[in-house]
Scaffold this motif. Structure first.
Motif, short mmCIF file in Angstrom:
data_model
loop_
_atom_site.label_atom_id
_atom_site.label_comp_id
_atom_site.label_asym_id
_atom_site.label_seq_id
_atom_site.Cartn_x
_atom_site.Cartn_y
_atom_site.Cartn_z
N HIS A 58 5.45 10.87 -67.36
CA HIS A 58 4.57 11.32 -68.44
C HIS A 58 3.91 12.66 -68.12
O HIS A 58 3.92 13.10 -66.97
CB HIS A 58 3.46 10.29 -68.68
CG HIS A 58 3.94 8.90 -68.94
ND1 HIS A 58 4.47 8.51 -70.14
CD2 HIS A 58 3.96 7.80 -68.14
CE1 HIS A 58 4.79 7.22 -70.08
NE2 HIS A 58 4.50 6.77 -68.87
N THR A 59 3.31 13.25 -69.15
CA THR A 59 2.46 14.42 -68.95
C THR A 59 1.12 14.17 -69.65
O THR A 59 0.99 13.26 -70.47
CB THR A 59 3.06 15.71 -69.55
OG1 THR A 59 2.92 15.68 -70.99
CG2 THR A 59 4.54 15.88 -69.19
N VAL A 60 0.15 15.01 -69.32
CA VAL A 60 -1.10 15.11 -70.08
C VAL A 60 -1.17 16.57 -70.49
O VAL A 60 -1.34 17.45 -69.65
CB VAL A 60 -2.32 14.73 -69.23
CG1 VAL A 60 -3.60 14.92 -70.03
CG2 VAL A 60 -2.21 13.30 -68.72
N THR A 61 -0.97 16.82 -71.79
CA THR A 61 -0.78 18.19 -72.28
C THR A 61 -1.71 18.43 -73.47
O THR A 61 -1.78 17.60 -74.39
CB THR A 61 0.69 18.38 -72.72
OG1 THR A 61 1.55 18.02 -71.62
CG2 THR A 61 0.97 19.80 -73.16
N SER A 78 -0.33 18.94 -67.35
CA SER A 78 -0.22 18.38 -65.98
C SER A 78 1.14 18.64 -65.37
O SER A 78 1.29 18.66 -64.16
CB SER A 78 -0.45 16.87 -66.03
OG SER A 78 0.56 16.24 -66.79
N GLY A 79 2.20 18.85 -66.21
CA GLY A 79 3.57 18.77 -65.72
C GLY A 79 3.99 17.31 -65.71
O GLY A 79 3.17 16.40 -65.87
N TRP A 80 5.34 17.08 -65.54
CA TRP A 80 5.86 15.70 -65.61
C TRP A 80 5.64 14.96 -64.31
O TRP A 80 6.02 15.44 -63.23
CB TRP A 80 7.36 15.72 -65.91
CG TRP A 80 7.68 15.81 -67.36
CD1 TRP A 80 7.69 14.79 -68.27
CD2 TRP A 80 8.04 16.99 -68.09
NE1 TRP A 80 8.04 15.27 -69.52
CE2 TRP A 80 8.26 16.60 -69.42
CE3 TRP A 80 8.20 18.33 -67.75
CZ2 TRP A 80 8.64 17.50 -70.43
CZ3 TRP A 80 8.58 19.22 -68.73
CH2 TRP A 80 8.79 18.81 -70.06
N VAL A 81 5.04 13.77 -64.43
CA VAL A 81 4.75 12.96 -63.27
C VAL A 81 5.55 11.66 -63.37
O VAL A 81 5.34 10.87 -64.29
CB VAL A 81 3.24 12.63 -63.19
CG1 VAL A 81 2.94 11.83 -61.93
CG2 VAL A 81 2.43 13.91 -63.22
N PHE A 82 6.49 11.48 -62.43
CA PHE A 82 7.30 10.26 -62.39
C PHE A 82 6.70 9.30 -61.38
O PHE A 82 6.33 9.70 -60.28
CB PHE A 82 8.74 10.62 -62.00
CG PHE A 82 9.61 9.40 -61.80
CD1 PHE A 82 10.26 8.83 -62.88
CD2 PHE A 82 9.76 8.84 -60.55
CE1 PHE A 82 11.06 7.70 -62.71
CE2 PHE A 82 10.56 7.71 -60.36
CZ PHE A 82 11.20 7.13 -61.45
N PHE A 83 6.61 8.02 -61.75
CA PHE A 83 6.07 7.02 -60.84
C PHE A 83 6.77 5.69 -61.04
O PHE A 83 6.88 5.21 -62.17
CB PHE A 83 4.56 6.86 -61.08
CG PHE A 83 3.87 5.93 -60.12
CD1 PHE A 83 3.91 6.15 -58.75
CD2 PHE A 83 3.17 4.83 -60.59
CE1 PHE A 83 3.28 5.29 -57.86
CE2 PHE A 83 2.52 3.97 -59.71
CZ PHE A 83 2.58 4.20 -58.33
N ASN A 84 7.26 5.10 -59.94
CA ASN A 84 7.90 3.78 -60.00
C ASN A 84 7.77 3.12 -58.64
O ASN A 84 8.73 2.93 -57.91
CB ASN A 84 9.39 3.94 -60.38
CG ASN A 84 10.05 2.59 -60.63
OD1 ASN A 84 9.37 1.62 -60.96
ND2 ASN A 84 11.36 2.53 -60.48
N SER A 85 6.55 2.77 -58.31
CA SER A 85 6.29 2.27 -56.96
C SER A 85 5.04 1.39 -57.00
O SER A 85 4.24 1.44 -57.93
CB SER A 85 6.09 3.47 -56.05
OG SER A 85 5.12 3.23 -55.06
N SER A 86 4.89 0.56 -55.96
CA SER A 86 3.67 -0.24 -55.86
C SER A 86 2.61 0.49 -55.04
O SER A 86 1.52 -0.02 -54.82
CB SER A 86 3.99 -1.60 -55.23
OG SER A 86 4.57 -1.38 -53.96
N GLY A 87 2.92 1.71 -54.61
CA GLY A 87 1.96 2.50 -53.83
C GLY A 87 0.90 3.12 -54.73
O GLY A 87 0.82 2.81 -55.92
N PRO A 88 0.08 4.00 -54.16
CA PRO A 88 -0.99 4.63 -54.93
C PRO A 88 -0.43 5.47 -56.09
O PRO A 88 0.53 6.22 -55.91
CB PRO A 88 -1.71 5.53 -53.92
CG PRO A 88 -1.15 5.20 -52.58
CD PRO A 88 0.11 4.44 -52.76
#
Ligand SMILES: *[C@@H]1O[C@H](CO)[C@@H](O)[C@H](O)[C@H]1NC(C)=O
Ligand SMILES: *[C@@H]1O[C@H](CO)[C@@H](O)[C@H](O)[C@H]1NC(C)=O
Ligand SMILES: *[C@@H]1O[C@H](CO)[C@@H](O)[C@H](O)[C@H]1NC(C)=O
Ligand SMILES: *[C@@H]1O[C@H](CO)[C@@H](O)[C@H](O)[C@H]1NC(C)=O
Ligand SMILES: *[C@@H]1O[C@H](CO)[C@@H](O)[C@H](O)[C@H]1NC(C)=O
Ligand SMILES: [Cu+2]
Length: 229
Positions: A58-61, A78-88
């Motif tokens: 996602h982004t925040v634009t 923000s630019g594109w932020v990919f996240f698929n983890s149980s980490g922070p």
């Protein structure tokens, strides 16, 4: 009386310097949401976007009431932020620099559906505005704008890219540096400017300049209060 008003002025300065933080979760079920999507935040408040939805990209634009799913000229991104983890989860801190007008924002992601059209938009300091009208206008778009913005926006700015821990990645055409998770308690977004790889077309220096001018305004305000006393 003089002493009392001096104390009052100092006390209110103390209140101003206490950092307010509002957290907004990015993504989640059904994946195209900001929670909350309606935020009040005064000048100096940090709106802390947590990209915690899994999987998410996602982004925040920054956008506008007139075109809810298109980038605002001079707006933040923000630019594109990919996240698929149980980490922070990645975090992007946006600091409010003008709280007198609504600050509209959306997600630029087109895959697998147009996120903005499907509910991924929000507002900071709605005031007398109409969020339902903004949402209705967003749901009616046929395209979502992907042009790149800067970290410094209109009425709100970040000082760098989001924090990234393992399991997260970042895509931003003009940033060659890979952000790293800042040490706990480090300054907002220090990862990108510390990395030294940002391209000149997306200058951290302008973010720093804005920070400096905010600092100057604050000092000037404090000085003004001192003069009044
Ligand atoms: C924001 O503040 C306005 C004015 O005080 C208030 O009417 C509104 O309910 C607040 N919105 C949120 C989301 O807290
Ligand atoms: C995230 O989305 C952007 C834009 O669609 C894309 O360029 C990037 O490769 C995606 N990142 C990942 C890890 O899929
Ligand atoms: C996210 O991680 C899960 C578990 O490792 C994996 O099954 C899934 O394919 C991943 N999704 C994406 C979009 O990377
Ligand atoms: C806000 O917008 C919605 C949707 O366009 C409309 O139905 C509603 O009447 C508006 N509310 C006000 C107070 O203008
Ligand atoms: C965001 O701001 C909060 C509150 O000041 C701070 O604790 C956190 O470290 C910041 N995160 C980043 C990534 O800058
Ligand atoms: Cu999105």
């Amino acid at each position: 009386m003089r002493a009392a008003s001096a104390l009052l002025a100092l006390a209110s300065l103390g209140v101003v310097s206490a950092q307010q933080v509002v957290t907004v979760k990015v993504g989640g079920d059904p994946g195209t949401l900001y929670t909350p999507n309606n935020i009040n935040a005064s000048i100096g408040t940090i709106v802390s976007f947590e990209f915690s939805g899994i999987p998410g990209n996602h982004t925040v634009t920054q956008s506008s009431l007139a075109t809810p799913c298109e980038p605002l000229a001079g707006g933040f991104d923000s630019g594109w932020v990919f996240f698929n983890s149980s980490g922070p989860a990645p975090v992007w801190n946006l600091t409010i620099t003008d709280d007198t007008k609504p600050i509209w924002f959306y997600c630029k992601q087109l895959e697998p559906i147009l996120h903005c059209k499907n509910g991924m938009s929000g507002v900071i300091n709605l005031g007398q505005g109409n969020l339902s009208a903004f949402k209705a206008s967003a749901s009616a778009v046929s395209t979502v704008g992907e042009a790149e913005g800067a970290f410094v926006g209109i009425g709100a700015s970040a000082t760098g890219a989001p924090s990234l821990a393992p399991g997260a990645s970042y895509y931003n055409p003009s940033i060659s540096v890979t952000p790293t998770a800042p040490p706990a308690g480090s300054a907002t977004g220090s990862g990108a400017s510390g990395g030294g790889g940002a391209s000149p077309s997306k200058p951290p220096s302008s973010a720093l300049a804005t920070g400096a001018s905010i600092g100057f305004t604050f000092l000037a305000t404090a000085f003004g209060v001192a003069l009044v006393l």
